[in-house]
Write a protein that holds these residues in place. Structure first.
Motif, mmCIF file in Angstrom:
data_model
loop_
_atom_site.group_PDB
_atom_site.id
_atom_site.type_symbol
_atom_site.label_atom_id
_atom_site.label_comp_id
_atom_site.label_asym_id
_atom_site.label_seq_id
_atom_site.Cartn_x
_atom_site.Cartn_y
_atom_site.Cartn_z
ATOM 1 N N GLN A 34 50.459 -20.910 -0.280
ATOM 2 C CA GLN A 34 49.177 -21.343 0.275
ATOM 3 C C GLN A 34 48.240 -20.187 0.601
ATOM 4 N N SER A 35 48.758 -19.065 1.024
ATOM 5 C CA SER A 35 47.890 -17.932 1.351
ATOM 6 C C SER A 35 47.179 -17.408 0.106
ATOM 7 N N ALA A 36 47.913 -17.258 -0.994
ATOM 8 C CA ALA A 36 47.312 -16.764 -2.242
ATOM 9 C C ALA A 36 46.309 -17.770 -2.797
ATOM 10 N N VAL A 37 46.659 -19.050 -2.737
ATOM 11 C CA VAL A 37 45.757 -20.091 -3.241
ATOM 12 C C VAL A 37 44.486 -20.143 -2.396
ATOM 13 N N PHE A 38 44.650 -20.188 -1.076
ATOM 14 C CA PHE A 38 43.487 -20.265 -0.197
ATOM 15 C C PHE A 38 42.606 -19.018 -0.348
ATOM 16 N N GLY A 39 43.221 -17.848 -0.405
ATOM 17 C CA GLY A 39 42.452 -16.614 -0.547
ATOM 18 C C GLY A 39 41.637 -16.591 -1.823
ATOM 19 N N THR A 40 42.231 -17.039 -2.915
ATOM 20 C CA THR A 40 41.518 -17.080 -4.193
ATOM 21 C C THR A 40 40.358 -18.062 -4.135
ATOM 22 N N VAL A 41 40.616 -19.254 -3.609
ATOM 23 C CA VAL A 41 39.572 -20.277 -3.527
ATOM 24 C C VAL A 41 38.451 -19.819 -2.596
ATOM 25 N N LEU A 42 38.805 -19.232 -1.464
ATOM 26 C CA LEU A 42 37.796 -18.774 -0.504
ATOM 27 C C LEU A 42 36.873 -17.735 -1.127
ATOM 28 N N ARG A 43 37.434 -16.819 -1.885
ATOM 29 C CA ARG A 43 36.602 -15.791 -2.520
ATOM 30 C C ARG A 43 35.667 -16.392 -3.564
ATOM 31 N N LEU A 44 36.044 -17.532 -4.120
ATOM 32 C CA LEU A 44 35.185 -18.175 -5.115
ATOM 33 C C LEU A 44 34.120 -19.060 -4.474
ATOM 34 N N VAL A 45 34.509 -19.898 -3.517
ATOM 35 C CA VAL A 45 33.538 -20.830 -2.945
ATOM 36 C C VAL A 45 32.827 -20.259 -1.727
ATOM 37 N N ASN A 46 33.406 -19.211 -1.125
ATOM 38 C CA ASN A 46 32.779 -18.469 -0.029
ATOM 39 C C ASN A 46 32.431 -19.361 1.154
ATOM 40 N N ASP A 47 33.353 -20.274 1.469
ATOM 41 C CA ASP A 47 33.139 -21.224 2.560
ATOM 42 C C ASP A 47 34.525 -21.687 3.012
ATOM 43 N N ARG A 48 34.900 -21.355 4.255
ATOM 44 C CA ARG A 48 36.266 -21.620 4.724
ATOM 45 C C ARG A 48 36.625 -23.105 4.689
ATOM 46 N N GLU A 49 35.729 -23.947 5.177
ATOM 47 C CA GLU A 49 36.018 -25.387 5.202
ATOM 48 C C GLU A 49 36.143 -25.925 3.782
ATOM 49 N N GLY A 50 35.215 -25.532 2.922
ATOM 50 C CA GLY A 50 35.279 -25.950 1.520
ATOM 51 C C GLY A 50 36.529 -25.427 0.842
ATOM 52 N N ALA A 51 36.892 -24.190 1.173
ATOM 53 C CA ALA A 51 38.092 -23.594 0.568
ATOM 54 C C ALA A 51 39.348 -24.355 0.969
ATOM 55 N N ALA A 52 39.398 -24.815 2.204
ATOM 56 C CA ALA A 52 40.561 -25.585 2.651
ATOM 57 C C ALA A 52 40.654 -26.897 1.883
ATOM 58 N N GLU A 53 39.517 -27.565 1.704
ATOM 59 C CA GLU A 53 39.507 -28.828 0.958
ATOM 60 C C GLU A 53 39.894 -28.608 -0.505
ATOM 61 N N VAL A 54 39.315 -27.577 -1.122
ATOM 62 C CA VAL A 54 39.616 -27.299 -2.536
ATOM 63 C C VAL A 54 41.083 -26.912 -2.688
ATOM 64 N N SER A 55 41.617 -26.125 -1.769
ATOM 65 C CA SER A 55 43.032 -25.733 -1.831
ATOM 66 C C SER A 55 43.931 -26.958 -1.753
ATOM 67 N N ASN A 56 43.596 -27.878 -0.856
ATOM 68 C CA ASN A 56 44.384 -29.114 -0.753
ATOM 69 C C ASN A 56 44.331 -29.912 -2.051
ATOM 70 N N ARG A 57 43.139 -29.995 -2.641
ATOM 71 C CA ARG A 57 43.015 -30.707 -3.924
ATOM 72 C C ARG A 57 43.851 -30.021 -5.000
ATOM 73 N N ALA A 58 43.850 -28.696 -4.982
ATOM 74 C CA ALA A 58 44.615 -27.951 -5.993
ATOM 75 C C ALA A 58 46.110 -28.233 -5.855
ATOM 76 N N PHE A 59 46.617 -28.231 -4.620
ATOM 77 C CA PHE A 59 48.042 -28.516 -4.424
ATOM 78 C C PHE A 59 48.365 -29.959 -4.789
ATOM 79 N N PHE A 60 47.472 -30.881 -4.498
ATOM 80 C CA PHE A 60 47.684 -32.273 -4.878
ATOM 81 C C PHE A 60 47.748 -32.396 -6.397
ATOM 82 N N LYS A 61 46.825 -31.722 -7.092
ATOM 83 C CA LYS A 61 46.810 -31.760 -8.553
ATOM 84 C C LYS A 61 48.087 -31.123 -9.109
ATOM 85 N N ALA A 62 48.526 -30.029 -8.491
ATOM 86 C CA ALA A 62 49.768 -29.384 -8.927
ATOM 87 C C ALA A 62 50.947 -30.344 -8.774
ATOM 88 N N TYR A 63 50.989 -31.057 -7.658
ATOM 89 C CA TYR A 63 52.070 -32.016 -7.430
ATOM 90 C C TYR A 63 52.048 -33.108 -8.496
#
Length: 198
Positions: A34-63
């Motif tokens: 989760q740290s690597a995923v969140f860090g990557t997403v945060l650097r791309l979307v540059n918004d902590r709340e958005g990064a958390a949502e996108v990270s959750n979507r990414a893990f859901f898609k991975a599942y």
């Protein structure tokens, strides 16, 4: 709290258990990455709340697509590709919705691992340099920022970046060269050493 990388055997076991419906096994995979995923997403979307949502979507898609994961490949790289793709989709959606707002959120992850026990002055100097680099990356035009984050923070190969950004491998290389040059000039104007950008 940093989570150590799992061994290949443990990762494969957890993947197999997750495919069989064991939610705790998948939670262990999420916790590890989760740290690597969140860090990557945060650097791309540059918004902590958005990064958390996108990270959750990414893990859901991975599942959802875990059955198609090739266990001979790196799970971390696979997860980061999914996360980067979701982040790029988010950026495209923001552009379509004319919500072009990139705040000043900073990634809290260090750009480099501190090893040993350097003196406090060295730690402070390193942190200031890392903060300057993160800020400079944030100021890059979006196409350059995206390839820099995918290459240097997510450690994706040029071919993976090309596929995610829908451009040629050569274009990715050219964009990275231009981004490094821009970063170098930006950091020089701030008086920040940029020897790591070559």
């Amino acid at each position: 709290m940093a989570v150590t990388e799992l061994s290949l055997d443990t990762t494969q076991h957890l993947v197999q258990q997750s495919r069989a419906g064991d939610e705790r096994a998948f939670a262990a995979l999420v916790e590890t990455h989760q740290s690597a995923v969140f860090g990557t997403v945060l650097r791309l979307v540059n918004d902590r709340e958005g990064a958390a949502e996108v990270s959750n979507r990414a893990f859901f898609k991975a599942y959802e697509h875990l059955a198609g994961f090739d266990e001979s490949r790196s799970l971390r790289a696979w997860l980061l590709r999914i996360a980067a793709n979701e982040a790029l989709n988010e950026l495209r959606s923001r552009r379509r919705d004319a919500a072009h707002a990139f705040g000043g959120a900073e990634a809290e992850l260090e750009l480099e691992q501190l090893s040993g026990a350097p003196d406090p002055g060295e730690i402070l100097s390193r942190r200031e340099r890392n903060a300057s680099i993160r800020d400079a990356v944030t100021r890059l035009p979006e196409p350059q920022r995206v390839v820099v984050v995918l290459r240097y923070f997510a450690d994706l190969a040029y071919a993976d970046i090309a596929a995610l950004t829908q451009q040629s491998v050569n274009s990715v290389g050219v964009t990275l060269l231009r981004a490094r040059d821009r970063l170098r000039r930006d950091l020089e104007t701030q008086g920040v050493a940029n020897d790591g950008l070559s």
